[in-house]
Scaffold this motif. Structure first.
Motif, PDB file in Angstrom:
ATOM      1  N   CYS A   1      24.097  11.743  36.249  1.00 43.79           N
ATOM      2  CA  CYS A   1      23.903  10.981  37.485  1.00 43.79           C
ATOM      3  C   CYS A   1      24.860   9.798  37.602  1.00 43.79           C
ATOM      4  O   CYS A   1      24.846   9.100  38.616  1.00 43.79           O
ATOM      5  N   PHE A   2      25.664   9.567  36.570  1.00 41.85           N
ATOM      6  CA  PHE A   2      26.619   8.460  36.620  1.00 41.85           C
ATOM      7  C   PHE A   2      27.874   8.959  37.321  1.00 41.85           C
ATOM      8  O   PHE A   2      28.859   9.361  36.710  1.00 41.85           O
ATOM      9  N   VAL A   3      27.791   8.969  38.639  1.00 42.96           N
ATOM     10  CA  VAL A   3      28.845   9.500  39.498  1.00 42.96           C
ATOM     11  C   VAL A   3      29.126   8.496  40.607  1.00 42.96           C
ATOM     12  O   VAL A   3      28.351   7.578  40.850  1.00 42.96           O
ATOM     13  N   CYS A   4      30.233   8.687  41.302  1.00 44.29           N
ATOM     14  CA  CYS A   4      30.554   7.849  42.446  1.00 44.29           C
ATOM     15  C   CYS A   4      29.472   8.015  43.507  1.00 44.29           C
ATOM     16  O   CYS A   4      29.120   9.130  43.879  1.00 44.29           O
ATOM     17  N   PHE A   5      28.924   6.884  43.981  1.00 43.27           N
ATOM     18  CA  PHE A   5      27.842   6.918  44.956  1.00 43.27           C
ATOM     19  C   PHE A   5      28.337   7.006  46.396  1.00 43.27           C
ATOM     20  O   PHE A   5      27.545   6.971  47.322  1.00 43.27           O
ATOM     21  N   GLU A   6      29.639   7.116  46.611  1.00 39.42           N
ATOM     22  CA  GLU A   6      30.144   7.283  47.977  1.00 39.42           C
ATOM     23  C   GLU A   6      29.695   8.647  48.483  1.00 39.42           C
ATOM     24  O   GLU A   6      29.917   9.671  47.819  1.00 39.42           O
TER      25      GLU A   6
ATOM     26  N   PRO B   1      27.681   2.397  41.228  1.00 42.67           N
ATOM     27  CA  PRO B   1      29.011   2.730  40.717  1.00 42.67           C
ATOM     28  C   PRO B   1      29.838   3.524  41.732  1.00 42.67           C
ATOM     29  O   PRO B   1      29.307   4.364  42.468  1.00 42.67           O
ATOM     30  N   TYR B   2      31.130   3.241  41.740  1.00 43.76           N
ATOM     31  CA  TYR B   2      32.073   3.947  42.617  1.00 43.76           C
ATOM     32  C   TYR B   2      33.334   4.286  41.841  1.00 43.76           C
ATOM     33  O   TYR B   2      33.722   3.560  40.925  1.00 43.76           O
ATOM     34  N   CYS B   3      34.006   5.351  42.250  1.00 47.86           N
ATOM     35  CA  CYS B   3      35.287   5.721  41.650  1.00 47.86           C
ATOM     36  C   CYS B   3      36.380   4.826  42.245  1.00 47.86           C
ATOM     37  O   CYS B   3      36.172   4.177  43.278  1.00 47.86           O
ATOM     38  N   PRO B   4      37.543   4.792  41.606  1.00 47.29           N
ATOM     39  CA  PRO B   4      38.635   3.957  42.118  1.00 47.29           C
ATOM     40  C   PRO B   4      39.038   4.300  43.558  1.00 47.29           C
ATOM     41  O   PRO B   4      39.472   3.423  44.298  1.00 47.29           O
TER      42      PRO B   4
ATOM     43  N   GLY C   1      29.456  12.152  49.769  1.00 51.35           N
ATOM     44  CA  GLY C   1      30.446  13.220  49.792  1.00 51.35           C
ATOM     45  C   GLY C   1      31.378  13.243  48.592  1.00 51.35           C
ATOM     46  O   GLY C   1      32.170  14.165  48.454  1.00 51.35           O
ATOM     47  N   CYS C   2      31.315  12.243  47.717  1.00 49.80           N
ATOM     48  CA  CYS C   2      32.207  12.225  46.545  1.00 49.80           C
ATOM     49  C   CYS C   2      31.494  12.808  45.332  1.00 49.80           C
ATOM     50  O   CYS C   2      31.673  13.961  45.008  1.00 49.80           O
ATOM     51  N   GLY C   3      30.715  11.988  44.640  1.00 49.14           N
ATOM     52  CA  GLY C   3      29.988  12.461  43.473  1.00 49.14           C
ATOM     53  C   GLY C   3      30.846  12.717  42.247  1.00 49.14           C
ATOM     54  O   GLY C   3      30.422  13.393  41.316  1.00 49.14           O
ATOM     55  N   GLN C   4      32.069  12.169  42.228  1.00 47.31           N
ATOM     56  CA  GLN C   4      32.964  12.347  41.084  1.00 47.31           C
ATOM     57  C   GLN C   4      32.352  11.733  39.836  1.00 47.31           C
ATOM     58  O   GLN C   4      31.905  10.589  39.858  1.00 47.31           O
ATOM     59  N   PRO C   5      32.274  12.475  38.715  1.00 44.70           N
ATOM     60  CA  PRO C   5      31.772  11.891  37.464  1.00 44.70           C
ATOM     61  C   PRO C   5      32.632  10.693  37.058  1.00 44.70           C
ATOM     62  O   PRO C   5      33.856  10.734  37.152  1.00 44.70           O
ATOM     63  N   LEU C   6      31.994   9.625  36.630  1.00 43.04           N
ATOM     64  CA  LEU C   6      32.697   8.400  36.255  1.00 43.04           C
ATOM     65  C   LEU C   6      32.835   8.366  34.739  1.00 43.04           C
ATOM     66  O   LEU C   6      31.945   7.914  34.033  1.00 43.04           O
ATOM     67  N   VAL C   7      33.960   8.863  34.271  1.00 44.40           N
ATOM     68  CA  VAL C   7      34.184   9.021  32.845  1.00 44.40           C
ATOM     69  C   VAL C   7      35.040   7.890  32.280  1.00 44.40           C
ATOM     70  O   VAL C   7      34.679   7.277  31.285  1.00 44.40           O
ATOM     71  N   ASP C   8      36.169   7.603  32.895  1.00 50.20           N
ATOM     72  CA  ASP C   8      37.111   6.630  32.342  1.00 50.20           C
ATOM     73  C   ASP C   8      36.926   5.223  32.902  1.00 50.20           C
ATOM     74  O   ASP C   8      36.798   4.266  32.161  1.00 50.20           O
ATOM     75  N   ALA C   9      36.938   5.094  34.205  1.00 46.69           N
ATOM     76  CA  ALA C   9      36.827   3.776  34.830  1.00 46.69           C
ATOM     77  C   ALA C   9      35.933   3.885  36.061  1.00 46.69           C
ATOM     78  O   ALA C   9      35.877   4.929  36.700  1.00 46.69           O
TER      79      ALA C   9
ATOM     80  N   ILE D   1      36.226   1.103  50.158  1.00 45.53           N
ATOM     81  CA  ILE D   1      35.360   1.487  51.282  1.00 45.53           C
ATOM     82  C   ILE D   1      33.976   0.858  51.096  1.00 45.53           C
ATOM     83  O   ILE D   1      33.402   0.309  52.038  1.00 45.53           O
ATOM     84  N   ALA D   2      33.443   0.943  49.880  1.00 40.05           N
ATOM     85  CA  ALA D   2      32.122   0.385  49.601  1.00 40.05           C
ATOM     86  C   ALA D   2      32.109  -1.127  49.794  1.00 40.05           C
ATOM     87  O   ALA D   2      31.156  -1.682  50.352  1.00 40.05           O
ATOM     88  N   GLU D   3      33.158  -1.812  49.338  1.00 45.27           N
ATOM     89  CA  GLU D   3      33.219  -3.267  49.482  1.00 45.27           C
ATOM     90  C   GLU D   3      33.354  -3.669  50.952  1.00 45.27           C
ATOM     91  O   GLU D   3      32.755  -4.645  51.389  1.00 45.27           O
TER      92      GLU D   3
END
Length: 85
Positions: free
Chosen positions: A16-21, A39-42, A23-31, A47-49
């Protein structure tokens, strides 16, 4: 079973530690980056901010957390604990 990731004053199951945007859902592994305790991906932190600055709620379920401030983290460290059942 699985690992628990502690980040942004919340705990997430490893799947469940994925980008919360939406439509994304990318697993957050590195940053990852945090905004309003989520949590959001780079690719989606800006967009979230922008959404948070405009007072627009994130259209996702919020995890249980006590932190509602914007927390931007580069190369954030998480603690992983293995649980068994």
């Amino acid at each position: 079973s699985g690992s628990i990731i502690s980040a942004l004053d919340a705990c997430f199951h490893e799947n469940c530690f994925v980008c919360f945007e939406p439509g994304c859902g990318q697993p957050l592994v590195d940053a990852f980056f945090g905004c309003q305790g989520l949590p959001y991906c780079p690719d989606h932190i800006e967009i979230a901010e922008d959404r948070a600055a405009a007072g627009i709620a994130t259209p996702t379920m919020r995890p249980s957390t006590t932190n509602t401030n914007t927390n931007t983290n580069t190369n954030a460290t998480t603690t992983t604990t293995t649980t068994t059942s």
